[in-house]
Design a protein around this motif. Sequence first.
Motif, short mmCIF file in Angstrom:
data_model
loop_
_atom_site.label_atom_id
_atom_site.label_comp_id
_atom_site.label_asym_id
_atom_site.label_seq_id
_atom_site.Cartn_x
_atom_site.Cartn_y
_atom_site.Cartn_z
N SER A 145 -4.62 1.69 -3.28
CA SER A 145 -3.47 0.83 -3.00
C SER A 145 -3.69 -0.01 -1.76
CB SER A 145 -2.19 1.66 -2.88
OG SER A 145 -2.14 2.38 -1.65
N ARG A 146 -4.38 0.52 -0.76
CA ARG A 146 -4.66 -0.28 0.44
C ARG A 146 -5.60 -1.43 0.10
NH1 ARG A 146 -4.97 4.74 3.17
NH2 ARG A 146 -7.25 4.67 3.16
N ALA A 147 -6.67 -1.12 -0.64
CA ALA A 147 -7.59 -2.18 -1.04
C ALA A 147 -6.89 -3.21 -1.91
CB ALA A 147 -8.80 -1.59 -1.77
N GLY A 148 -6.01 -2.73 -2.79
CA GLY A 148 -5.28 -3.65 -3.67
C GLY A 148 -4.31 -4.54 -2.91
N ALA A 149 -3.60 -3.99 -1.94
CA ALA A 149 -2.65 -4.79 -1.17
C ALA A 149 -3.37 -5.89 -0.40
CB ALA A 149 -1.86 -3.90 -0.22
N ARG A 150 -4.52 -5.58 0.17
CA ARG A 150 -5.29 -6.61 0.88
C ARG A 150 -5.71 -7.71 -0.08
NH1 ARG A 150 -8.93 -7.04 5.47
NH2 ARG A 150 -8.77 -4.84 6.02
N CYS A 151 -6.20 -7.33 -1.27
CA CYS A 151 -6.65 -8.31 -2.25
C CYS A 151 -5.50 -9.18 -2.71
CB CYS A 151 -7.29 -7.58 -3.43
SG CYS A 151 -7.96 -8.68 -4.70
N THR A 152 -4.35 -8.58 -3.00
CA THR A 152 -3.19 -9.35 -3.46
C THR A 152 -2.71 -10.31 -2.38
OG1 THR A 152 -2.48 -7.64 -5.01
CG2 THR A 152 -0.80 -9.17 -4.25
N ALA A 153 -2.65 -9.85 -1.14
CA ALA A 153 -2.21 -10.71 -0.05
C ALA A 153 -3.14 -11.92 0.10
CB ALA A 153 -2.15 -9.93 1.26
N ASP A 154 -4.45 -11.70 -0.01
CA ASP A 154 -5.40 -12.81 0.05
C ASP A 154 -5.14 -13.82 -1.07
OD1 ASP A 154 -6.62 -11.59 2.20
OD2 ASP A 154 -8.30 -10.77 1.04
N LEU A 155 -4.92 -13.30 -2.26
CA LEU A 155 -4.73 -14.16 -3.42
C LEU A 155 -3.45 -14.98 -3.31
CD1 LEU A 155 -5.91 -14.83 -6.25
CD2 LEU A 155 -4.41 -13.06 -7.17
N LEU A 156 -2.36 -14.35 -2.90
CA LEU A 156 -1.10 -15.07 -2.78
C LEU A 156 -1.21 -16.21 -1.78
CD1 LEU A 156 1.43 -12.08 -2.72
CD2 LEU A 156 0.75 -13.48 -4.67
N PRO A 177 0.84 -1.20 0.00
CA PRO A 177 0.00 0.00 0.00
C PRO A 177 0.87 1.24 0.00
CG PRO A 177 0.08 -0.92 2.20
CD PRO A 177 0.83 -1.88 1.31
N HIS A 178 0.23 2.37 -0.19
CA HIS A 178 0.97 3.63 -0.21
C HIS A 178 0.18 4.64 0.59
CE1 HIS A 178 3.34 7.00 -1.60
NE2 HIS A 178 2.23 7.61 -2.01
N ASP A 179 0.82 5.27 1.57
CA ASP A 179 0.18 6.32 2.35
C ASP A 179 0.75 7.66 1.93
OD1 ASP A 179 -1.51 4.77 3.74
OD2 ASP A 179 -0.42 4.78 5.63
N ALA A 180 -0.13 8.62 1.73
CA ALA A 180 0.29 9.96 1.36
C ALA A 180 -0.11 10.94 2.46
CB ALA A 180 -0.36 10.38 0.03
N ALA A 181 0.36 12.18 2.33
CA ALA A 181 0.03 13.18 3.34
C ALA A 181 -1.48 13.38 3.44
CB ALA A 181 0.73 14.50 3.02
#
Length: 607
Positions: free
Chosen positions: A311-322, A298-302
Motif C-alpha cells: 500500500s505504501r508503494a501503491g500510494a506513492r505511485c498513484t500520487a505521482d500519476l495524479l 497507504p495502510h500501516d499495521a502493527a
Amino acid sequence: MAEPIEWLADGAPYNPRFGDRYRSEAGLAQARGVFLQGCGLPQAWAGRAHWTILETGFGLGLNFLVAWAAWRSDPQRPARLHFVSVEAYPASADDLRRSAHAFPELQPLADELAAQCWGLRPGVHRLRLDRGRVLLTLAIGEAQPMLRELVCPADSVFLDGFSPACNPGIWSLDTLKAVARCCRAGTRLATWTIARAVRDSLAQCGFTVQRVAGVPPKRDRLEASYAPAWTPRQRPQPWHDDDALPAVPGHCTVLGAGLAGASVARQLAERGWQVQVLDAGQAPAAGASGLPVGLFSPHDAANDTLPTQLSRAGARCTADLLQALLQADSDYALSGVLERRMRGARTPTAPGDAFSAAADAAQLQAAGLPADAPAQWHAVAGWVRPARLVQALLAHPAIRFRGGCRTTTVQATPQGWSLRDADGRELHSTPLLVVTAGIGSAALLELDALQNVRGQVSLGPCPPALPLPAMPVNGHGHFIPAVPGAQGPLWLSGSSFERGDTATDLRETDQRYNLERLQALLPATAQAIAQGPAPAAWAGVRCASPDRLPLAGPWAPGLWVLTALGARGLTLAPLAAELLAARLHGEPLPLPARLVAALDPRRLRTA
C-alpha cells in the motif's frame, strides 16, 4: 533517520560511520570516466527500448545524476532509463541538494531527485523522474540481502561503495555473487578500485576483469564483463516467467475499461504497443470505477506486513500519476488522510516518517476529534475522481476504446486469443490479452476463488452548518469532505461491504449502515447529516481474492491478468499495472521479489 554527513573544509561530504569521503576530489570526472565510460555508455544503450544500470552504494546520487544527464543529452537514448541502487544508510534530501551545489549543471536534476527522497524506509522504493521516463529504484538496506530482493536484469553495473578497507561487506564475495545473479552474458561492470580481493572475487563470479588507466588522481581502475565459463544456475523464484519472455511491442488487447484496464493500457502504450481496450459498457469506467469519488492511502499495521508495504508503494505511485495527469483540487486532492483507530486496535510499530506518522493535536482538532483519539496521519494520500483518472489514462494516441463488447469466454488459438460472446461468436482476436474485467474475471479465467463484493456509498451537499473535518477521515468506514461539485461542495461516506452480492440497486439498509459507521468515526458530522435531508447513494461491485491481494501477472502464454483489487483499486491499480508491464518487458520490477510472488495470479491455481 537520514545518515549524518559531515562537510569538510574543502566542501567534500564525509561519512563518519565509515570514515571515508563520499567522492574523490575528481568526483564528476570519476562518475563520467570510471562508470559511464567503463560501461561503454552512452554508446551501448543506443537504440534500446530500455536500459538498466545496477549500482552498489547510492551515496549522494552523483553517479545517478551523471547517468541521467547523459541520457537526457543523447539523441539515441532509450525510451526508458532504469537505475537501480542499493543503499544501507540513505542521506537526507537536503544533503543531496547540497552535494550537487559543486556541479551546477546537475543542480536541476538534483532538485527533482531530492523532492522525491522521502519515506525511504527499509525496502524497495520506485521514484519516477523526468515525466516517468527515468525510473530510480532504491533498495534501502544492506547490499547483499537487498540485492537478493531485487528482480533486476542489469545491462550495466556500477560498483561504488566506500573503500574495501572501510566497508568490506559491500565488496564481499557474497555481495558480488548477488550482483552477478542480476547480470546477463555481456553485462559490463566498472569500478574505481583495483583491490586484489575485488578482482579475484569478480573473476570467481564469472567476470572477465581488466585493469585500465584510471581517472586522476587514481592511476588505475577496473572494467569487467560478465562471461562465465559455466551455465549460471538461475536463482529459484516463487514464480516462473517462462511464459513471460521480454515481449516485442505490437498489437494487444485489454479486456476491461475500468481503472485496472486503463492503467495497463497506458503502461503498454507508453512502451510502444497499439492497444485495443474492450468493455461491455458503452463508455469507460462503467463498473466499480464509476465511483463518484474515492480515497487512496497507504495502510500501516502493527506489523509491517506485505499488504502494508504494497500500500505504501501503491500510494506513492498513484500520487505521482495524479500529479502528472489530472487537475489538482478539481480531479483529485493530495490532501492527506487521517486514519482513526478504534479503541483496542493495535498501533503500528514502524517509526513515523514523511509517509505516515501518529496524528498530532492540530490534525486531530482539524478533524473534530478528541485530543486523545488514536489516529494515524497519512501524508501521501487523498481523494480522486476515478472516472476522470480512467479518461486521462486512456487519452493516448496508441489506445483505442471499443464499448458494447460482452465477452463471456476467451479461447487460446495458434495466433493468440479469441474473445467470444454468449452465442460463441468471435468478437475479437489478439496475440496478447490482458484480462482486467473485475467481477467478470472469474468466469473468463474459470477461477472460482475470486469473490464479488458489493459496496454502497452515501453522498450529499455540504451546507455551511455541517461540521466537516479539514481532511478525509478513514477507519471503520470513511468520510470525504468538501469535494467540488456542480451545485457546490459534496461529502461522501461509506462504504458497505457485502460478499457474494452483485446487485447495484440502492438500498436504505446500506444507507443506515453507512450512517452508523460514520457515527463511530465522526459523531458530530453523523448527527448533523441524520437530521438533514436523506442523502443520495451510489453502488458498485468490486472483485477480491481470498488473501485480499491483487492478481497481477501472467496466467497462460499470451494471457495476463490484473484484477481482484478489492477496495484498494485507487491505491494499487497504477502500481500493479506498472509491475505487469515491467514483467512483460523484462524490466526491473518496482517491488521486491516476495511481493511479486504474493501478487502472481497463478498462486490461486494451487490454493
